[in-house]
Design a protein around this motif. Sequence first.
Motif, mmCIF file in Angstrom:
data_model
loop_
_atom_site.group_PDB
_atom_site.id
_atom_site.type_symbol
_atom_site.label_atom_id
_atom_site.label_comp_id
_atom_site.label_asym_id
_atom_site.label_seq_id
_atom_site.Cartn_x
_atom_site.Cartn_y
_atom_site.Cartn_z
ATOM 1 N N ARG A 189 0.827 -1.214 0.000
ATOM 2 C CA ARG A 189 0.000 0.000 0.000
ATOM 3 C C ARG A 189 0.861 1.264 0.000
ATOM 4 N NH1 ARG A 189 -5.102 1.872 3.899
ATOM 5 N NH2 ARG A 189 -5.715 3.593 2.514
ATOM 6 N N ARG A 190 1.934 1.270 0.808
ATOM 7 C CA ARG A 190 2.825 2.434 0.844
ATOM 8 C C ARG A 190 3.849 2.283 -0.281
ATOM 9 N NH1 ARG A 190 3.918 6.855 3.596
ATOM 10 N NH2 ARG A 190 6.033 7.497 4.121
ATOM 11 N N ALA A 191 3.865 3.256 -1.191
ATOM 12 C CA ALA A 191 4.679 3.141 -2.397
ATOM 13 C C ALA A 191 5.484 4.405 -2.632
ATOM 14 C CB ALA A 191 3.788 2.868 -3.608
ATOM 15 N N ALA A 192 6.652 4.199 -3.248
ATOM 16 C CA ALA A 192 7.501 5.326 -3.658
ATOM 17 C C ALA A 192 7.655 5.283 -5.164
ATOM 18 C CB ALA A 192 8.869 5.237 -2.978
ATOM 19 N N ILE A 193 7.772 6.461 -5.769
ATOM 20 C CA ILE A 193 8.015 6.536 -7.200
ATOM 21 C C ILE A 193 9.152 7.521 -7.450
ATOM 22 C CG2 ILE A 193 6.195 8.286 -7.562
ATOM 23 C CD1 ILE A 193 5.796 6.928 -10.360
ATOM 24 N N CYS A 194 10.080 7.110 -8.303
ATOM 25 C CA CYS A 194 11.219 7.952 -8.657
ATOM 26 C C CYS A 194 11.445 7.823 -10.158
ATOM 27 C CB CYS A 194 12.462 7.532 -7.875
ATOM 28 S SG CYS A 194 13.936 8.516 -8.288
ATOM 29 N N PRO A 195 10.907 8.733 -10.965
ATOM 30 C CA PRO A 195 11.103 8.655 -12.409
ATOM 31 C C PRO A 195 12.585 8.693 -12.779
ATOM 32 C CG PRO A 195 9.355 10.193 -11.881
ATOM 33 C CD PRO A 195 10.026 9.843 -10.593
ATOM 34 N N GLY A 196 12.934 7.986 -13.857
ATOM 35 C CA GLY A 196 14.314 7.952 -14.293
ATOM 36 C C GLY A 196 15.062 6.814 -13.639
ATOM 37 N N SER A 197 16.266 7.084 -13.183
ATOM 38 C CA SER A 197 17.111 6.066 -12.558
ATOM 39 C C SER A 197 16.994 6.162 -11.043
ATOM 40 C CB SER A 197 18.570 6.259 -12.986
ATOM 41 O OG SER A 197 19.398 5.284 -12.401
ATOM 42 N N GLY A 198 16.539 5.081 -10.405
ATOM 43 C CA GLY A 198 16.247 5.165 -8.980
ATOM 44 C C GLY A 198 17.128 4.344 -8.066
ATOM 45 N N LYS A 199 18.275 3.901 -8.546
ATOM 46 C CA LYS A 199 19.162 3.106 -7.687
ATOM 47 C C LYS A 199 19.526 3.859 -6.412
ATOM 48 C CE LYS A 199 21.355 0.833 -11.652
ATOM 49 N NZ LYS A 199 22.614 0.639 -12.398
ATOM 50 N N SER A 200 19.734 5.158 -6.557
ATOM 51 C CA SER A 200 20.242 5.935 -5.426
ATOM 52 C C SER A 200 19.192 6.181 -4.347
ATOM 53 C CB SER A 200 20.787 7.281 -5.922
ATOM 54 O OG SER A 200 19.739 8.082 -6.445
ATOM 55 N N VAL A 201 17.915 5.934 -4.637
ATOM 56 C CA VAL A 201 16.880 6.228 -3.635
ATOM 57 C C VAL A 201 16.372 4.973 -2.941
ATOM 58 C CG1 VAL A 201 16.164 8.297 -4.890
ATOM 59 C CG2 VAL A 201 14.939 6.139 -5.270
ATOM 60 N N ILE A 202 16.961 3.829 -3.224
ATOM 61 C CA ILE A 202 16.489 2.585 -2.605
ATOM 62 C C ILE A 202 16.579 2.668 -1.082
ATOM 63 C CG2 ILE A 202 17.068 0.150 -2.246
ATOM 64 C CD1 ILE A 202 17.628 -0.042 -5.245
ATOM 65 N N ASP A 203 17.716 3.133 -0.559
ATOM 66 C CA ASP A 203 17.885 3.195 0.896
ATOM 67 C C ASP A 203 16.853 4.099 1.550
ATOM 68 O OD1 ASP A 203 20.006 1.460 0.761
ATOM 69 O OD2 ASP A 203 21.555 2.990 1.001
ATOM 70 N N VAL A 204 16.638 5.292 0.983
ATOM 71 C CA VAL A 204 15.701 6.225 1.606
ATOM 72 C C VAL A 204 14.274 5.724 1.470
ATOM 73 C CG1 VAL A 204 15.383 7.736 -0.417
ATOM 74 C CG2 VAL A 204 15.117 8.669 1.875
ATOM 75 N N ALA A 205 13.962 5.038 0.363
ATOM 76 C CA ALA A 205 12.619 4.477 0.210
ATOM 77 C C ALA A 205 12.350 3.434 1.292
ATOM 78 C CB ALA A 205 12.464 3.871 -1.185
ATOM 79 N N ILE A 206 13.339 2.594 1.567
ATOM 80 C CA ILE A 206 13.191 1.584 2.618
ATOM 81 C C ILE A 206 13.090 2.258 3.982
ATOM 82 C CG2 ILE A 206 14.375 -0.301 3.811
ATOM 83 C CD1 ILE A 206 15.495 -1.137 1.052
ATOM 84 N N GLU A 207 13.927 3.263 4.220
ATOM 85 C CA GLU A 207 13.897 3.980 5.504
ATOM 86 C C GLU A 207 12.539 4.616 5.764
ATOM 87 O OE1 GLU A 207 17.055 6.759 5.268
ATOM 88 O OE2 GLU A 207 18.642 5.238 5.280
ATOM 89 N N LYS A 208 11.876 5.084 4.689
ATOM 90 C CA LYS A 208 10.585 5.759 4.842
ATOM 91 C C LYS A 208 9.404 4.793 4.752
ATOM 92 C CE LYS A 208 12.024 10.419 3.607
ATOM 93 N NZ LYS A 208 11.775 11.621 2.764
#
Length: 274
Positions: A189-208
């Motif tokens: 249910r809780r989702a993150a979206i990062c258009p383009g290349s999202g390798k760098s946001v994996i950690d922050v997505a998990i943290e949030k």
Amino acid sequence: MRCEEIFRRIENVYPTQAALDFDNVGLLAGRLEREVHTIYIAVDASDEVVEEAIRLGADLLITHHPLIFSPMKRVTDQDFIGRRLVRLIQNDISYYAMHTNYDVRGMADLSARWLGLQQTEALEVTEERIVKRESDHAGNEDSVWIQEGIGRIGQFSEEMSVQMCCERVKQSFALEHVRVFGDLQTGVRRAAICPGSGKSVIDVAIEKGAQVLITGDIGHHEGIDAVARGMAVIDAGHYGVEYIFMSDMKTFLEENVPGVAVTTAKVTHPFQTV
């Protein structure tokens, strides 16, 4: 209307200062005083895009990704980037790029709306700013701090399986297929979206607390490692989510730059799956 005035109106909403430090945005080639009657918009300044801009008689080419990213020591027809720049300059087409400044001030919210996320906030915060707003019917102003950044994180209106989320992504962005890391039956249910290349946001997505991340350019190790840490990843392709830049900027320019014809490149994914 001259390029200078058009850029002023663009940057009033998408300031170049909002771009990340590594980026290269703004007027990258051509004349600031160029009178503009026709604008052509694309994601990338590819050979096909440059030639189509010439064919259409465009005075200004606007792309999301900057053609000039790394420092150049020469501009000649001896390499593919130089050839494109030479063609643009020969045909008096000014060239303007809006990359991470648009990601931060436009693409993040836009992609979340297309996906149907609610109660969103910036995924990777890159700036904080004060925004003035009217607080009551008397017109009294109130100020509020807001966080801007790359991507968005929020909630779907109801829980769905990863499989259903894949279908949601495909339908929302008119995609034939996506790649997915994770158990298709897991509820999210809780989702993150990062258009383009999202390798760098994996950690922050998990943290949030994201249960699924929708992005592009995910490699084998990034995908399986994210799943091992409790988050599914849907790879919709780098272009697959970012092409929405074109229609959004067309609308913006038509509303803010009257009297100028605005055309977008055809949505054409850069690779095929066979």
